[in-house]
Motif scaffolding. Structure first.
Motif: not given
Length: 794
Positions: A465-494
């Motif tokens: 959740q912390r990573i996804l919140n960090e990605m909420l802020e748009p990414v500025e590449i030069g003069e262009i602002t882009l959204d960088a949303g994502g999805r996270i899958g979790i697997a746990v050992f064992p």
């Protein structure tokens, strides 16, 4: 009167009286022997002997002369009248000058005395280079008598013997000194070679070599300088012992052709040849450094070029305390030492290049070039280690798999440079949350994995959740602002697996599950990866089934509403799996489209359809058979060529084969699809738009298509009696097709009620269970003879 007479720095062992004329030869003999007993140096002995002959024995003058190559007159090496510094020969009287020269030369050459006013006494030593005479000038009145001459000859023999002894001692001392220098050079060379074997890096080697030269070789200083390729041609000090850095900084060495480049080091670098035995005191080119070198006891300096890979990179310099140091044997050994040092430098640099190359290969094998993060292979190795550690401590491990949304669209729309910028920014944001980049890896084009040691499912979800919140802020590449949303899958050992590949695979499955379910994150749940495994197995089996002709061709007849006559059939493929039974067409056709097997599958269906059409013609049946084409088939530039080859192979008429193209396939590449359809139409083949109403095509585009009929999608036909919207769509499509001079085919006609309604709306052709279920093509003739469809319609 008796007095004690000093001779040189020593006193005679007993006082001598001022001699009378008769005893002067004896006095000379005694005085010479006294001087010999205390002398330890040849020139000093000769000078003191000449002085004693005059001062003690009372002769007028005395001097020692020798023949010298290249000189017409004998050379005076000691004299009673001259100072020690000059040794100039007194001018002889004009009337006896030639006689004196002749007698001296003859005495030197023949080794015999000559007597007159000037006694010429050979100093016979047995060594040609020591050939000389003692000249004693008597009084102006009498010549030397025989007794006096014999005593003086005895004195000359004593002096000659002493000279020979001193010369031997001097030669012995020189030989010992030369041997000492050679031994110290040899000792230094041996120690340097041992250092070369042990050295691990270049600075360490240079420092150790300088230490060995000074400490073990006994040289006053040693240093290594590298030639800089700058405008001033400076020499950079790399290692040193016995050098004042402050002083050297104030008087830097260069290898330029100027005042500070004419020293030993500058000459060695510039010329590529050793600069040996530069005398600190007398060499004018050593003036810039003379004061410091003399203060440190350095009398001679040598420098040897260091040649690496065929180029002079610098020089090894060393200084000795002896002005006559660096003779040929010593210089040869030191030159060998410098060559060995250069070889050691070259070898270390080669090893360093090899280490760097190995490190680069390792980095490329384990690290993502774009983000600098570990790659998939490195994460797997890390996961293996963490699983082993977790088993020891009985602790959990979590793996997060982050997939970036719409990344392919960014690359296609804005270019790969903008996409790369997004990836680097996301990597930086993940690092801000996780901290240790060793636990972050780039797994694919737009996927990152985050390894969380000692984390259970709850902790992993919070980190996600912390990573996804960090990605909420748009990414500025030069003069262009882009959204960088994502999805996270979790697997746990064992809980989700005990080996690294299972953990990685299930985290990836969970990521896709989150994307399909519209969630930002998802914890792995069992079942999906088993389904993926089944799909992969089916793809392999289907490839084999196509190649081995294990598929079956079915057909579903089509009937005209107006006369209830069979007007064609749609070719359908079925797959009877040897273990799994009949596989649903929706499943394996979808797999074929996603795996790239759809073209091979279409080829199989076309060949089977042309073969069946030929068999029906031979049996007297004329029935058009329609083959479905996929979007990939329409993009295949060889599709029309393959169709032409099949017509030629089976001698088929264009009326016997039809093609159905889905509306959605046409809309993937409208322009390319239109070109392919025109080429097929030029062959005289009828074309159908299948599943009309689901592809969002425009009326303007539909008007351009060279098609003969439209097939209404069965989803609208099923619901037309219960859903007003579906009924409107069906009625409008029928009217549209007729207005465009096209026939209309209704799919999914399942019962008499739908049949009757479509007939009333003016529909042209029906296809569905009310006519027939799909049947094997070899059973068509029997089905037609039975007339079962007429019974169902009534």
């Amino acid at each position: 009167m008796i007095e004690q007479i000093p001779v040189g720095n020593a006193e005679l062992s007993q006082p001598f009286p001022v001699p009378s004329q008769g005893s002067r030869a004896l006095a000379a003999l005694r005085a010479i022997n006294a001087v010999i007993s205390s002398a330890d140096e040849e020139r000093q002995l000769l000078q003191e002997v000449c002085k004693a002959i005059v001062d003690v024995a009372g002769y007028r003058s005395a001097r020692v002369v020798c023949s010298h190559e290249g000189s017409e007159a004998p050379l005076t090496v000691a004299a009673s009248e001259a100072s020690v510094e000059t040794f100039e020969q007194p001018e002889p009287k004009p009337d006896n000058e030639n006689e004196e020269k002749a007698s001296v030369t003859e005495a030197i050459l023949q080794g015999r005395p000559d007597v007159g006013p000037l006694a010429v006494l050979p100093l016979t030593t047995g060594s040609p280079e020591l050939a000389s005479v003692l000249l004693i000038e008597g009084s102006n009145v009498t010549d030397f008598d025989q007794a006096e001459l014999e005593l003086l000859q005895e004195a000359a023999r004593s002096l000659a013997h002493s000279l020979s002894l001193l010369h031997s001692l001097a030669e012995y001392a020189r030989a010992r000194q030369e041997l000492h220098r050679v031994n110290r050079a040899r000792k230094t060379l041996s120690a340097v070679n041992r250092a070369l074997v042990r050295a691990e890096d270049e600075p360490e080697l240079l420092g150790e070599i300088c230490r060995i030269i000074a400490a073990e070789g006994g040289y006053r200083n040693a240093w290594v300088g590298y030639a800089l390729q700058n405008e001033a041609k400076d020499v950079q000090l790399m290692a040193h012992v016995g050098v004042d850095l402050v002083y050297l900084d104030s008087r830097p060495v260069t290898w330029a052709d100027d005042e500070r480049g004419h020293g030993a080091v500058g000459n060695a670098i510039r010329s590529g040849q050793p600069s040996i035995g530069r005398n600190v005191l007398n060499d004018p080119d050593m003036a810039p450094w003379r004061e410091e070198l003399q203060k440190r006891g350095c009398a001679a300096v040598s420098a040897f070029p260091l040649r690496v890979d065929g180029e002079v990179i610098g020089a090894l310099a060393l200084a000795a305390g002896e002005a006559d140091a660096f003779d040929a044997p010593e210089a040869d050994l030191l030159g060998e030492l410098a060559d060995d040092l250069a070889f050691g430098i070259e070898n270390l640099r080669m090893r360093e290049r090899s280490r760097q190359a190995a490190a680069t290969v390792k980095r490329m094998a384990e690290q993502d070039n774009l983000t600098g993060l570990p790659n998939r292979w490195r994460l797997r190795m890390r996961l293996i280690d963490e699983i082993a550690a977790a088993k020891v401590r009985n602790g959990p491990i979590a793996l997060l798999m982050l997939g970036i949304d719409h990344f392919q669209e960014v690359n296609e729309t804005l270019g790969y440079q903008q996409g790369d910028g997004i990836l680097c920014e996301i990597a930086a944001r993940i690092s801000r949350v996780v901290g240790d980049t060793a636990n972050i890896a780039r797994m694919g084009e737009a996927e990152f994995a985050i390894l969380l040691p000692n984390s259970d499912a709850g902790a992993a979800s919070r980190t996600a959740q912390r990573i996804l919140n960090e990605m909420l802020e748009p990414v500025e590449i030069g003069e262009i602002t882009l959204d960088a949303g994502g999805r996270i899958g979790i697997a746990v050992f064992p809980g989700h697996g005990t080996d690294p590949d299972a953990i990685i695979r299930r985290a990836n499955v969970a990521m896709h599950q989150a994307r399909q379910q519209g969630q930002r994150q998802a914890l792995y749940t069992g079942g999906r990866d088993r389904e993926c495994a089944r799909r992969l197995a089916l793809i392999g089996d289907m490839h084999r089934a196509i190649n081995k002709d294990e598929l079956q061709l079915y057909c579903q007849p089509k009937v005209r509403f107006s006369n209830r006559e069979i007007c064609g059939a749609e070719a359908l493929v079925r797959w009877q799996h040897p273990q799994l039974g009949m596989i649903a067409p929706e499943e394996f056709i979808g797999l074929a489209e996603h795996s790239g097997l759809i073209s091979s599958l279409t080829d199989w269906v076309m060949q089977a359809a042309f073969r069946q059409s030929y068999a029906w013609r031979e049996a007297g049946l004329r029935l058009p058979l329609a083959v479905n084409l996929s979007a990939r088939d329409l993009r295949d530039p060889k599709l029309v060529e393959r169709v032409c080859n099949l017509f030629a192979t089976w001698g088929a008429d264009p009326e016997g084969i039809q093609f159905e193209l889905t509306e959605s396939a046409l809309m993937q590449d409208p322009r390319g699809s239109l070109d392919t359809m025109k080429r097929l139409k030029d062959l005289g083949i009828e074309l159908f738009i299948d599943d009309f109403g689901t592809g969002y095509s425009s009326l303007a585009y539909l008007q351009k298509l060279p098609v003969d009929a439209i097939k209404i999608d069965k989803s609208f036909v099923h619901d037309m009696l219960s859903d007003a919207d579906s009924a409107v769509i069906v009625r409008s499509t029928i009217d549209l097709a007729h207005d465009l001079d096209m026939e209309i085919v209704a799919e999914g006609v399942e019962d008499r009620a739908i049949w009757s309604h479509l007939a009333a709306q003016g529909c042209d052709i029906a296809q569905g269970y009310v006519v027939s279920q799909p049947i094997p093509t070899e059973a068509y003739a029997e089905w037609r003879s039975a007339g079962a469809f007429e019974l169902r319609i009534g």
